[in-house]
Design an enzyme around this catalytic site. Sequence first.
Site, short mmCIF file in Angstrom:
data_model
loop_
_atom_site.label_atom_id
_atom_site.label_comp_id
_atom_site.label_asym_id
_atom_site.label_seq_id
_atom_site.Cartn_x
_atom_site.Cartn_y
_atom_site.Cartn_z
N LYS A 116 0.81 -1.21 0.00
CA LYS A 116 0.00 0.00 0.00
C LYS A 116 0.85 1.27 0.00
CE LYS A 116 -4.23 -1.88 1.96
NZ LYS A 116 -3.87 -3.28 1.75
N GLU A 200 -2.96 7.61 7.55
CA GLU A 200 -3.81 8.29 6.57
C GLU A 200 -4.81 9.16 7.32
OE1 GLU A 200 -4.45 5.19 2.84
OE2 GLU A 200 -6.15 5.84 4.05
N HIS A 235 -15.56 -4.35 6.78
CA HIS A 235 -14.68 -4.16 5.62
C HIS A 235 -14.89 -5.23 4.55
CE1 HIS A 235 -12.59 -1.12 7.97
NE2 HIS A 235 -12.48 -2.00 8.95
N ARG A 291 -6.33 -8.96 -9.30
CA ARG A 291 -7.03 -10.22 -9.62
C ARG A 291 -8.44 -9.89 -10.10
NH1 ARG A 291 -10.39 -10.01 -5.28
NH2 ARG A 291 -9.51 -9.17 -3.37
#
Length: 501
Positions: A116, A200, A235, A291
């Site tokens: 990330k 973040e 999530h 993917r």
Amino acid sequence: MFKKVLIANRGEIAVRVIRTCREMGIRTVAVYSDVDSRARHVELADEAVLIGAPPPGESYLNSERIIAAAKQTGAEAIHPGYGFLSENPKFSEAVTKAGLVFIGPPAQAMALLGNKIESRVLAVQHKVPVTPGATFDTPEPKIVLQKAEEIGYPVLIKAAAGGGGKGMRVVHNPADLPMALEAAQREAGSAFGDSTVYLEKYIARPRHIEFQIFCDTHGNAVHLGERECSVQRRHQKIIEESPSPILTPELRQRMGDAAVKVVKAAGYVNAGTVEFLFDRGNFYFLEVNARLQVEHPVTEMVTGEDLVEWQLRVAAGEPLPKTQQQIQARGHAVECRIYAEDPARNFLPSSGTILALEEPHIPGVRIDSGIREGAEVSVYYDPILSKVISYSDTRDVAIRKMCEALNQYALLGVATAMELLRDVLKHQEFAVGNLSTHFLDEYFPNWKPSPPSASELAGALLAATRITSRRVAAAEEGKQGIPSPWASLGPWQIASGRAGA
């Protein structure tokens, strides 16, 4: 084109890949663990190879056994599906080194986008918006506190590797940060073998919007529009749709261009998904899933394209089937994931035998399923059973069709969230497209199933009676041996058709 492909997966995605391979005249090889010996994907494949015991590490995550199965059966390529080894660059590399084709991105691009922090840096370098944040060589609490003050609370501590909410903590004030930092690092190290984290800015009520992209080995790259995936639990997406109710044509073009820019910069090939957070007209790069996604059918429904076929063609070295200008989306599609889990018990996984299964048959409704009646739902694997996808010219009608499909979907033996899904689809805020990743927390914080009505109880009683009758019949058949197909078909004669016809 390939003559034979091994599918390194199970369940509905393995069945989905087998379906397209058959349509393209490609033979398929399934792999399976002991507990999946009678699974639907094993029955549908042309060949099947046992690769080990039920724990994933001894079967579906065992790359050596999967590659050996491909070599043993003469398969030329391996389709990883999603989950398991699908985003493991070492597996992609090992497949290539074995002289086989990995139906997915090259290992280098997968490794770059799987991190990330590195993918954020790549996005910034190509002027794709990201949320304000900070990375650290050594995340000393004092330095992290300073950066959090600069970004502004609340902040989100995130693991550089992995996903699914693991190694992630929301921090609302400085006093909580040191403990949250330690917990996130510990969890990330345990889950992904990498304790690296970064900061973040936490967006309180974002939407999750992602773009399907494709790249080939000839330098071409396109996007096939977006998917709105904001309705999630812990999530994990549970309802997806395309197009997003919030995007304008101008925003769609800007986000699609940004998605293509990121993957081209990474040297990407084959199918991928670029995910964004969307908040009050602004979008921020989140990550790339290297993917095919679980929710790819909604893109297929609105574009009319078979994304597995695209994957196979690109992996075989062909150029993309269409240019960006030739890709057209029409209508609206909604997908609901059917998991074996109990929403009334905090989505606890549910295992057991599927005692009865009646899937809906409605025009404009597609079922991607990996189960059948009598199948065992194991505790070893992801609890997804099937996906219901509805399509129509408008969003309202697509939602209405989905509600009817869920009403007609009968599945007994394990708990599912179908009643919750129906309640979400009928909610006023869902109907007007007022969505966020906190939709369930906001509108269904203490959701419980309704007591069954008299008609539902009668239906359950009828189903139980039918199950008992089938078991009695099966027991009787067992006593008499396996019935001959010649006896059940009637008076046939070999090479002369039906007697008397």
